[in-house]
Design an enzyme around this catalytic site. Structure first.
Site, mmCIF file in Angstrom:
data_model
loop_
_atom_site.group_PDB
_atom_site.id
_atom_site.type_symbol
_atom_site.label_atom_id
_atom_site.label_comp_id
_atom_site.label_asym_id
_atom_site.label_seq_id
_atom_site.Cartn_x
_atom_site.Cartn_y
_atom_site.Cartn_z
ATOM 1 N N LYS A 107 -6.673 7.986 -19.449
ATOM 2 C CA LYS A 107 -6.845 8.549 -20.793
ATOM 3 C C LYS A 107 -5.576 8.327 -21.632
ATOM 4 O O LYS A 107 -5.191 7.198 -21.826
ATOM 5 C CB LYS A 107 -7.231 10.029 -20.675
ATOM 6 C CG LYS A 107 -8.282 10.305 -19.584
ATOM 7 C CD LYS A 107 -9.636 9.674 -19.858
ATOM 8 C CE LYS A 107 -10.569 9.698 -18.647
ATOM 9 N NZ LYS A 107 -10.814 11.000 -18.058
ATOM 10 N N ARG B 101 0.842 -1.197 0.000
ATOM 11 C CA ARG B 101 0.000 0.000 0.000
ATOM 12 C C ARG B 101 0.880 1.252 0.000
ATOM 13 O O ARG B 101 0.500 2.297 -0.513
ATOM 14 C CB ARG B 101 -0.922 0.006 1.226
ATOM 15 C CG ARG B 101 -2.041 1.053 1.119
ATOM 16 C CD ARG B 101 -2.908 1.115 2.371
ATOM 17 N NE ARG B 101 -2.238 1.780 3.459
ATOM 18 C CZ ARG B 101 -2.122 1.299 4.714
ATOM 19 N NH1 ARG B 101 -2.645 0.132 5.040
ATOM 20 N NH2 ARG B 101 -1.477 1.977 5.631
ATOM 21 N N ASP C 32 -4.359 20.192 -14.450
ATOM 22 C CA ASP C 32 -4.778 18.872 -14.914
ATOM 23 C C ASP C 32 -4.339 18.771 -16.378
ATOM 24 O O ASP C 32 -4.859 19.460 -17.249
ATOM 25 C CB ASP C 32 -6.309 18.763 -14.780
ATOM 26 C CG ASP C 32 -6.838 17.384 -15.174
ATOM 27 O OD1 ASP C 32 -6.186 16.699 -15.980
ATOM 28 O OD2 ASP C 32 -7.919 17.019 -14.681
ATOM 29 N N TYR D 184 -13.378 19.404 -15.626
ATOM 30 C CA TYR D 184 -13.904 18.048 -15.702
ATOM 31 C C TYR D 184 -15.065 17.906 -14.699
ATOM 32 O O TYR D 184 -14.960 18.377 -13.560
ATOM 33 C CB TYR D 184 -12.781 17.069 -15.363
ATOM 34 C CG TYR D 184 -13.206 15.625 -15.337
ATOM 35 C CD1 TYR D 184 -13.522 14.959 -16.506
ATOM 36 C CD2 TYR D 184 -13.308 14.933 -14.136
ATOM 37 C CE1 TYR D 184 -13.917 13.632 -16.484
ATOM 38 C CE2 TYR D 184 -13.697 13.601 -14.104
ATOM 39 C CZ TYR D 184 -14.013 12.959 -15.286
ATOM 40 O OH TYR D 184 -14.405 11.663 -15.259
HETATM 41 C C1 LIG Z 1 -11.227 11.461 -16.744
HETATM 42 C C2 LIG Z 1 -10.701 12.718 -16.192
HETATM 43 C C3 LIG Z 1 -10.494 12.877 -14.816
HETATM 44 C C4 LIG Z 1 -10.862 11.793 -13.801
HETATM 45 O O1 LIG Z 1 -10.097 10.657 -13.958
HETATM 46 P P1 LIG Z 1 -10.606 9.167 -13.596
HETATM 47 O O2 LIG Z 1 -9.433 8.330 -13.981
HETATM 48 O O3 LIG Z 1 -11.831 8.900 -14.405
HETATM 49 O O4 LIG Z 1 -10.892 9.138 -12.143
HETATM 50 C C5 LIG Z 1 -9.971 14.074 -14.375
HETATM 51 N N1 LIG Z 1 -9.680 15.065 -15.223
HETATM 52 C C6 LIG Z 1 -9.875 14.959 -16.553
HETATM 53 C C7 LIG Z 1 -9.540 16.100 -17.439
HETATM 54 C C8 LIG Z 1 -10.395 13.784 -17.078
HETATM 55 O O5 LIG Z 1 -10.600 13.692 -18.389
#
Ligand SMILES: *Cc1c(COP(=O)(O)O)cnc(C)c1O
Length: 387
Positions: A198, A47, A173, A100
């Site tokens: 992604k 962990r 982000d 998001y």
């Molecule tokens: C998908 C996404 C998130 C969240 O990520 P998860 O892996 O689905 O928890 C945060 N920011 C952006 C820009 C995203 O496209």
């Protein structure tokens, strides 16, 4: 080491067995060799630390040009840990108004309601708006660029220098572009976050998140929260993401090339009112784009005409594009933000930021663009055949 080389070799420690690839360390616990030095190997319990996960964290830090990387069970777990580590009741966050959906939910419905964190949303395309919103209790400026789904751009360098002058940390982000096309830490940001789900993993077969920082104290705070909340990425997912990263540069180039072909098709289509893509000709923010991005990525949005049933017919008639949320995988995806990813926002909020019912977000995959365009063409025909 250059970017493409880091994507393949970064973080790997060649051990005596000579593995060319990072093995998946499945062990939950590790042998202690000496009571006097229980932490000697650096591994006690998975962990907290795990060799496969650490290899990925090192590689991500190298790719973003940061010092420390941390990975999580999801992008939202990364954001939650970050917020819990750096904010307390009474603190204030300035955030881009086009974030998001999950991030907005985290702030509006958890951080604000349960933890009394104050929030101001601004149109961060104008750095002045961020400056005006900063207060004495502001701790973070939270940005996304380009934003999801409207592809708005903000100037990371201008905003982070304003924030720094006020002792405020800037979070970016970087999910939409990946470090291949944009490295926020090099522009002055303090913290980069990713949904590795992604482009970073890139194959739509793993959920994960990451935080990359250069300040050791910030790193330690976030690592402590992650370890004690138990939200780290699993060794198997770490392996998948390590493998996905090897092709990040070639994937990003091809995603972008295909996106450009699709944009060319969409902008001349009679059913399309507007196309949102950073690489569009005469983009109003071209100066910032040139300064902080080396490419435009593979995600775009467009506004189509039509009633709800026609939009639904278009989405459900597509065969190459899968009608599903998410982005950044090898396969092309489409979704409707107003009814899907951004449904939890009120109609008023959606209107304010410009998310109309006919807005379609598209993740352009790695198929042949000729097939994608033929697919779009037949879906538009099917959608409007009833007129
Ligand atoms: C998908 C996404 C998130 C969240 O990520 P998860 O892996 O689905 O928890 C945060 N920011 C952006 C820009 C995203 O496209």
């Amino acid at each position: 080491m250059e970017f493409d080389t880091k994507a393949i070799h970064g973080g790997l420690a060649k051990d005596e067995k000579g593995d060319v690839k990072m093995p998946i360390y499945v062990s939950s616990t590790f042998l202690v060799k000496d009571l006097e030095k229980p932490m000697e190997t650096g591994y006690v319990y998975s962990r907290l630390n795990n060799p496969t996960r650490e290899a990925l964290e090192k590689r991500l830090a190298m790719l973003e040009n940061g010092k420390f990387g941390l990975t999580f069970a999801s992008g939202m777990a990364a954001e939650t840990c970050l917020a819990m580590s750096l904010l307390k009741a009474g603190d204030h966050v300035v955030a881009f108004d086009d974030l998001y959906g999950g991030t907005k939910d985290l702030f509006n419905n958890i951080m604000k309601k349960n933890f009394e964190v104050e929030l101001t949303y601004v149109d961060a395309r104008e750095p002045e708006n961020v400056k005006e919103a900063i207060k004495s209790n502001t701790k973070l400026v939270w940005l996304e660029t380009p934003t999801n789904p409207l592809m708005k751009i903000c100037d990371i360098k201008a905003i982070s220098s304003i924030a720094r002058r006020h002792g405020v940390l800037t979070v970016v982000d970087n999910t939409f572009l990946s470090p291949y096309f944009q490295r926020p830490l090099e522009c002055g940001a303090d913290i980069v976050i990713h949904s590795t789900t992604k482009y970073i993993n890139g194959h739509s077969d793993s959920i994960g998140g990451a935080v990359i920082v250069s300040d050791e104290n910030v790193y330690k705070k976030i690592k402590f929260t992650r370890d004690e909340t138990g939200s780290a990425m699993s060794p198997f997912d770490s392996f998948l993401v390590l493998r996905g990263l090897e092709t990040l540069p070639v994937r990003m180039e091809k995603h972008q090339q295909n996106a450009k072909s699709v944009v060319e098709y969409l902008k001349d289509n009679e059913h399309v009112e507007e196309v949102y893509y950073p690489g569009i000709k005469d983009h109003p923010q071209i100066d910032v784009i040139k300064r902080q991005m080396t490419g435009y990525g593979g995600t775009l949005s467009f506004l189509m005409e039509g009633k709800r049933n026609e939009i639904n017919k278009f989405l459900t008639s597509l065969k190459i594009f899968s009608f599903a949320v998410s982005l950044g995988g090898t396969e092309s995806l489409v979704e409707n933000p107003a009814y899907m990813t951004h449904f939890h926002l009120s109609t008023k909020e959606r209107e304010k930021i410009g998310i109309k019912d006919g807005l379609i977000r598209m993740s352009v995959g790695l198929e042949d663009p000729k097939d994608m365009i033929a697919d779009l063409e037949q879906a538009f025909t099917a959608a409007f055949s009833g007129r």
